[in-house]
Design an enzyme around this catalytic site. Structure first.
Site, PDB file in Angstrom:
ATOM      1  N   TYR A  34       0.968  -0.903   0.075  1.00  0.00           N
ATOM      2  CA  TYR A  34      -0.079  -0.186  -0.128  1.00  0.00           C
ATOM      3  C   TYR A  34       0.933   0.945   0.158  1.00  0.00           C
ATOM      4  O   TYR A  34       0.089   2.546   0.107  1.00  0.00           O
ATOM      5  CB  TYR A  34      -0.678  -0.211   1.098  1.00  0.00           C
ATOM      6  CG  TYR A  34      -2.185  -1.098   1.331  1.00  0.00           C
ATOM      7  CD1 TYR A  34      -3.021  -0.282   0.353  1.00  0.00           C
ATOM      8  CD2 TYR A  34      -1.876  -2.076   1.761  1.00  0.00           C
ATOM      9  CE1 TYR A  34      -4.105  -1.068   0.239  1.00  0.00           C
ATOM     10  CE2 TYR A  34      -3.273  -2.284   1.465  1.00  0.00           C
ATOM     11  CZ  TYR A  34      -4.009  -2.667   1.348  1.00  0.00           C
ATOM     12  OH  TYR A  34      -5.245  -3.660  -0.062  1.00  0.00           O
ATOM     13  N   VAL A  35       1.934   1.420   0.470  1.00  0.00           N
ATOM     14  CA  VAL A  35       3.395   1.942   0.353  1.00  0.00           C
ATOM     15  C   VAL A  35       4.095   2.317  -0.602  1.00  0.00           C
ATOM     16  O   VAL A  35       3.589   3.141  -1.191  1.00  0.00           O
ATOM     17  CB  VAL A  35       3.914   1.957   2.116  1.00  0.00           C
ATOM     18  CG1 VAL A  35       4.269   3.126   1.697  1.00  0.00           C
ATOM     19  CG2 VAL A  35       2.867   2.495   3.202  1.00  0.00           C
ATOM     20  N   CYS A  67      -0.959   1.374  10.758  1.00  0.00           N
ATOM     21  CA  CYS A  67      -0.068   1.819  11.389  1.00  0.00           C
ATOM     22  C   CYS A  67      -0.869   2.581  12.890  1.00  0.00           C
ATOM     23  O   CYS A  67       0.857   2.426  13.602  1.00  0.00           O
ATOM     24  CB  CYS A  67      -0.108   3.410  10.392  1.00  0.00           C
ATOM     25  SG  CYS A  67       0.765   3.010   8.941  1.00  0.00           S
ATOM     26  N   ASP A 108       9.306  -7.107  -5.476  1.00  0.00           N
ATOM     27  CA  ASP A 108       8.226  -7.757  -4.650  1.00  0.00           C
ATOM     28  C   ASP A 108       8.849  -9.153  -4.701  1.00  0.00           C
ATOM     29  O   ASP A 108       8.450  -9.877  -5.242  1.00  0.00           O
ATOM     30  CB  ASP A 108       6.764  -7.370  -3.990  1.00  0.00           C
ATOM     31  CG  ASP A 108       6.473  -7.419  -2.829  1.00  0.00           C
ATOM     32  OD1 ASP A 108       6.055  -7.038  -2.486  1.00  0.00           O
ATOM     33  OD2 ASP A 108       6.325  -8.931  -2.406  1.00  0.00           O
TER      34      ASP A 108
HETATM   35  C1  UDX Z   1       3.223   0.078   4.549  1.00  0.00           C
HETATM   36  C2  UDX Z   1       5.559   0.258   5.313  1.00  0.00           C
HETATM   37  O1  UDX Z   1       6.273  -0.854   5.088  1.00  0.00           O
HETATM   38  C3  UDX Z   1       5.659  -0.355   6.965  1.00  0.00           C
HETATM   39  O2  UDX Z   1       5.848  -0.315   7.979  1.00  0.00           O
HETATM   40  C4  UDX Z   1       3.981   0.748   7.796  1.00  0.00           C
HETATM   41  O3  UDX Z   1       3.929   0.573   8.875  1.00  0.00           O
HETATM   42  C5  UDX Z   1       2.394   0.464   6.894  1.00  0.00           C
HETATM   43  O4  UDX Z   1       2.961   0.874   5.341  1.00  0.00           O
HETATM   44  P1  UDX Z   1       2.303  -1.585   3.370  1.00  0.00           P
HETATM   45  O5  UDX Z   1       2.859  -1.221   1.643  1.00  0.00           O
HETATM   46  O6  UDX Z   1       1.433  -1.395   4.027  1.00  0.00           O
HETATM   47  O7  UDX Z   1       3.764  -1.390   4.475  1.00  0.00           O
HETATM   48  O8  UDX Z   1       3.041  -3.020   3.289  1.00  0.00           O
HETATM   49  P2  UDX Z   1       2.402  -4.028   2.556  1.00  0.00           P
HETATM   50  O9  UDX Z   1       0.885  -3.994   1.972  1.00  0.00           O
HETATM   51  O10 UDX Z   1       2.104  -5.096   3.084  1.00  0.00           O
HETATM   52  O11 UDX Z   1       3.504  -4.607   1.747  1.00  0.00           O
HETATM   53  C6  UDX Z   1       4.282  -5.047   2.401  1.00  0.00           C
HETATM   54  C7  UDX Z   1       5.570  -5.655   0.881  1.00  0.00           C
HETATM   55  O12 UDX Z   1       6.936  -6.150   1.075  1.00  0.00           O
HETATM   56  C8  UDX Z   1       4.764  -7.167   0.444  1.00  0.00           C
HETATM   57  O13 UDX Z   1       3.272  -7.272  -0.408  1.00  0.00           O
HETATM   58  C9  UDX Z   1       5.992  -7.881   0.733  1.00  0.00           C
HETATM   59  O14 UDX Z   1       4.970  -9.421   0.303  1.00  0.00           O
HETATM   60  C10 UDX Z   1       6.882  -7.795   0.676  1.00  0.00           C
HETATM   61  N1  UDX Z   1       8.618  -8.076   1.040  1.00  0.00           N
HETATM   62  C11 UDX Z   1       8.282  -7.799   2.172  1.00  0.00           C
HETATM   63  C12 UDX Z   1       8.944  -8.106  -0.212  1.00  0.00           C
HETATM   64  O15 UDX Z   1       9.024  -8.201  -0.770  1.00  0.00           O
HETATM   65  N2  UDX Z   1      10.498  -8.716   1.365  1.00  0.00           N
HETATM   66  C13 UDX Z   1      10.352  -9.463   1.925  1.00  0.00           C
HETATM   67  O16 UDX Z   1      11.405  -9.697   2.792  1.00  0.00           O
HETATM   68  C14 UDX Z   1       9.525  -8.664   3.252  1.00  0.00           C
HETATM   69  C1  UDX Z   2      -2.374   6.763   9.046  1.00  0.00           C
HETATM   70  C2  UDX Z   2      -2.176   8.383   8.365  1.00  0.00           C
HETATM   71  O1  UDX Z   2      -2.649   9.969   8.354  1.00  0.00           O
HETATM   72  C3  UDX Z   2      -1.187   8.955   7.927  1.00  0.00           C
HETATM   73  O2  UDX Z   2      -0.441   9.996   7.503  1.00  0.00           O
HETATM   74  C4  UDX Z   2       0.060   7.636   8.092  1.00  0.00           C
HETATM   75  O3  UDX Z   2       1.535   7.692   6.886  1.00  0.00           O
HETATM   76  C5  UDX Z   2      -0.297   6.058   7.996  1.00  0.00           C
HETATM   77  O4  UDX Z   2      -1.771   6.504   9.375  1.00  0.00           O
HETATM   78  P1  UDX Z   2      -4.493   5.457   7.192  1.00  0.00           P
HETATM   79  O5  UDX Z   2      -4.378   4.855   8.657  1.00  0.00           O
HETATM   80  O6  UDX Z   2      -4.171   5.701   5.900  1.00  0.00           O
HETATM   81  O7  UDX Z   2      -3.213   7.402   7.735  1.00  0.00           O
HETATM   82  O8  UDX Z   2      -5.457   6.336   7.726  1.00  0.00           O
HETATM   83  P2  UDX Z   2      -5.935   7.917   8.390  1.00  0.00           P
HETATM   84  O9  UDX Z   2      -7.063   8.824   7.245  1.00  0.00           O
HETATM   85  O10 UDX Z   2      -5.172   8.788   9.126  1.00  0.00           O
HETATM   86  O11 UDX Z   2      -7.054   6.945   9.403  1.00  0.00           O
HETATM   87  C6  UDX Z   2      -6.918   5.727  10.668  1.00  0.00           C
HETATM   88  C7  UDX Z   2      -8.302   5.065  10.915  1.00  0.00           C
HETATM   89  O12 UDX Z   2      -8.667   6.554  11.866  1.00  0.00           O
HETATM   90  C8  UDX Z   2      -9.144   4.786   9.976  1.00  0.00           C
HETATM   91  O13 UDX Z   2      -9.692   3.947  10.755  1.00  0.00           O
HETATM   92  C9  UDX Z   2     -10.269   6.428  10.112  1.00  0.00           C
HETATM   93  O14 UDX Z   2     -11.957   5.980   9.529  1.00  0.00           O
HETATM   94  C10 UDX Z   2     -10.139   6.643  11.501  1.00  0.00           C
HETATM   95  N1  UDX Z   2     -10.295   7.981  11.695  1.00  0.00           N
HETATM   96  C11 UDX Z   2     -10.010   9.130  11.149  1.00  0.00           C
HETATM   97  C12 UDX Z   2     -11.185   8.390  12.902  1.00  0.00           C
HETATM   98  O15 UDX Z   2     -12.110   7.543  13.262  1.00  0.00           O
HETATM   99  N2  UDX Z   2     -11.770   9.839  13.074  1.00  0.00           N
HETATM  100  C13 UDX Z   2     -11.057  10.811  12.666  1.00  0.00           C
HETATM  101  O16 UDX Z   2     -11.061  11.880  12.781  1.00  0.00           O
HETATM  102  C14 UDX Z   2      -9.941  10.354  11.485  1.00  0.00           C
END
Ligand code: UDX
Ligand code: UDX
Length: 452
Positions: A10-11, A271, A32
């Site tokens: 996702y990131v 997160c 990946d």
């Molecule tokens: C990101 C950040 O990396 C994490 O630290 C943060 O807290 C949330 O967002 P995200 O991109 O959401 O994580 O994670 P995910 O969607 O699980 O993607 C990570 C990818 O890394 C997976 O597709 C996994 O297959 C890959 N991976 C993991 C590798 O390619 N090699 C590895 O050794 C481990």
């Molecule tokens: C968060 C941070 O916003 C972002 O900066 C960081 O990089 C990753 O973590 P994310 O988790 O993707 O992002 O979404 P966010 O919009 O922050 O919402 C997090 C959770 O809080 C959701 O479940 C959302 O519904 C909830 N939320 C948010 C509330 O319940 N009330 C609010 O007012 C705002």
């Protein structure tokens, strides 16, 4: 220049797509170890749902944006390597349930050291405990085949559901590096990449530890606001105050501000909880139990809020939901994403199943198999849990509706039609405060919101 990103999640996926779009002269390769995920990035159905992302990927893919499983090849060729692998909360051993599991970070560092023959800038994108850069540096230094490395911290602040907009127009880009000439040069190289579309004054540079810590603290502060307003929502329900009115009134104070004051069934996402638990663990490790307890309260309040929501449903339905059909609308942790990690919906559904309710979930973007797996575990079935293809289907013959995700389509449903098809009295619990309770009550619903 060549950039490689390890981790197409996702990131990593959206971030690299936007870098490739904005910097057509840089070749960006996202790798990946998960071949299915890479195949999806190369297909018409991307593995991540984000508004606007399809268009960005369509423009850059094949031009200067590539998705591949050749991790070693991409590392060897790259000048800058982003590390964006997941860092889940440890589920075993020391720090279980709180500390971050760094096994993927470590294994990636070892691979980078093994494969590299030219100087590399390593960029931590994953959220990690403070001082992880030091660990990476040590692993690289101990295993290098002569290549030199600079490790930077560049945490990502995008929110899911608005990733593309956030990446196009970030409040700030944060880059932490070693305060040495080589470290400063690496910071400048990375800053120059972002400066192609981000105004220079929004690119902040700090030392490594400040950058790593700032990411945890930003998420802790955001989550704290939600837990604060959610705590007040319980008091509002007890007193007859309306939490949205309170939030509006306090948010007008420019020192407080209006954002992140929406009371809800509880925050989810990959997160907030993980990063706060990380912060808590860090404080404990450094002998600061009072600071640890303070931040842990944010997570405790969130758990309380989720439990309180399902308990209110049971209490309102005359203290029994056994064999009653409950429609759960929304399963993603927020709208406009297919991500369900730590979604409040998982807990709400489990609580209702524990009360022997028949739960029917509908979410516009989450696959039925993912809903089943999140609630019950992979491959486990429970006849009481079903997934519907629409909100109307879920609500038909239900005793109650629970709105758990704030999808826009739930605001404009034909609630008169839904009411007609439900058992009476028909209940509605709005866990996001998105529907007009007065209107629903006029239709005949026994309607409840959060803190109102
Ligand atoms: C990101 C950040 O990396 C994490 O630290 C943060 O807290 C949330 O967002 P995200 O991109 O959401 O994580 O994670 P995910 O969607 O699980 O993607 C990570 C990818 O890394 C997976 O597709 C996994 O297959 C890959 N991976 C993991 C590798 O390619 N090699 C590895 O050794 C481990
Ligand atoms: C968060 C941070 O916003 C972002 O900066 C960081 O990089 C990753 O973590 P994310 O988790 O993707 O992002 O979404 P966010 O919009 O922050 O919402 C997090 C959770 O809080 C959701 O479940 C959302 O519904 C909830 N939320 C948010 C509330 O319940 N009330 C609010 O007012 C705002």
């Amino acid at each position: 220049m060549k950039i490689c990103c390890i981790g197409a999640g996702y990131v990593g996926g959206p971030t690299m797509a936007v870098i490739a779009l904005k910097a057509p002269d840089i070749q960006v390769t996202v790798v990946d170890m998960n071949a299915t995920r890479i195949a999806a990035w190369n297909s018409d159905t991307l593995p991540v749902y984000e508004p606007g992302l399809d268009e960005v990927v369509r423009q850059a893919r094949g031009r200067n944006l590539f998705f591949s499983t050749d991790v070693r090849g991409a590392i060897a060729a790259a000048d800058i390597i982003f590390v964006s692998v997941n860092t889940p909360t440890k589920t075993y051993g020391v720090g279980s349930g709180r500390a971050a599991d760094l096994r993927y970070i470590e294994s990636v560092a070892r691979t980078i050291a093994e494969v590299s023959t030219t100087p590399k800038i390593i960029v931590e994108k994953s959220t990690i405990p403070v001082k992880t850069a030091e660990t990476i540096q040590q692993i690289l230094a101990a295993n290098t085949n002569g290549a030199t490395f600079q490790v930077l911290s560049n945490p990502e602040f995008l929110a899911e559901g608005t990733a593309v907009v956030d990446l196009f127009n970030p409040d700030r880009v944060l880059i932490g590096g070693e305060r040495t000439p080589a470290g400063d040069a690496a910071v400048k190289t990375l800053a120059d990449v972002y400066a192609r579309w981000v105004p220079r004054e929004r690119i902040i540079t700090t030392n490594l530890w400040s950058s790593e810590l700032s990411k945890l603290v930003a998420n802790a502060f955001l989550a704290q606001r939600i837990s604060s307003i959610n705590a007040i929502s319980a008091l509002c329900e007890a007193t007859g105050a309306d939490v949205d009115e309170v939030a509006n009134a306090i948010g007008k104070d420019s020192r407080i501000g209006p954002k992140f004051l929406k009371a809800s069934v509880g925050f989810g996402g990959s997160c907030f909880q993980k990063d706060i638990l990380n912060l808590v663990y860090l404080c404990e490790s450094f002998g600061l139990p009072a600071v640890a307890a303070y931040w842990n309260g944010v997570v405790e309040m969130n758990d309380y809020q989720k439990r309180r929501f399902s308990a209110r449903i049971v209490r309102s339905l005359f203290n029994t939901v056994a064999d009653k059909r409950i429609a759960v609308l929304g399963f993603a942790f927020k709208k406009d994403t297919n991500d369900t990690r730590e979604s409040a919906a998982i807990h709400v559904v489990r609580d209702l199943l524990a009360e022997q309710a028949n739960v029917v979930v509908y979410d516009p973007k989450v696959a039925a198999a993912d809903i089943q797996a999140d609630v019950l575990g992979k491959g486990v079935a429970n006849p009481r849990l079903n997934v519907a293809a629409s909100a109307y289907e879920a609500a038909l013959n239900a005793h109650a509706i629970a709105i758990v995700t704030e999808w826009d389509e739930f605001k404009t449903l034909d609630y008169a039609k839904i009411f007609a098809g439900m058992h009476k009295p028909a209940f509605l619990f709005d866990g996001r405060n998105i529907v007009d309770l007065a209107h629903l009550r006029a239709l005949g619903f026994r309607a409840h919101g959060i803190g109102r």
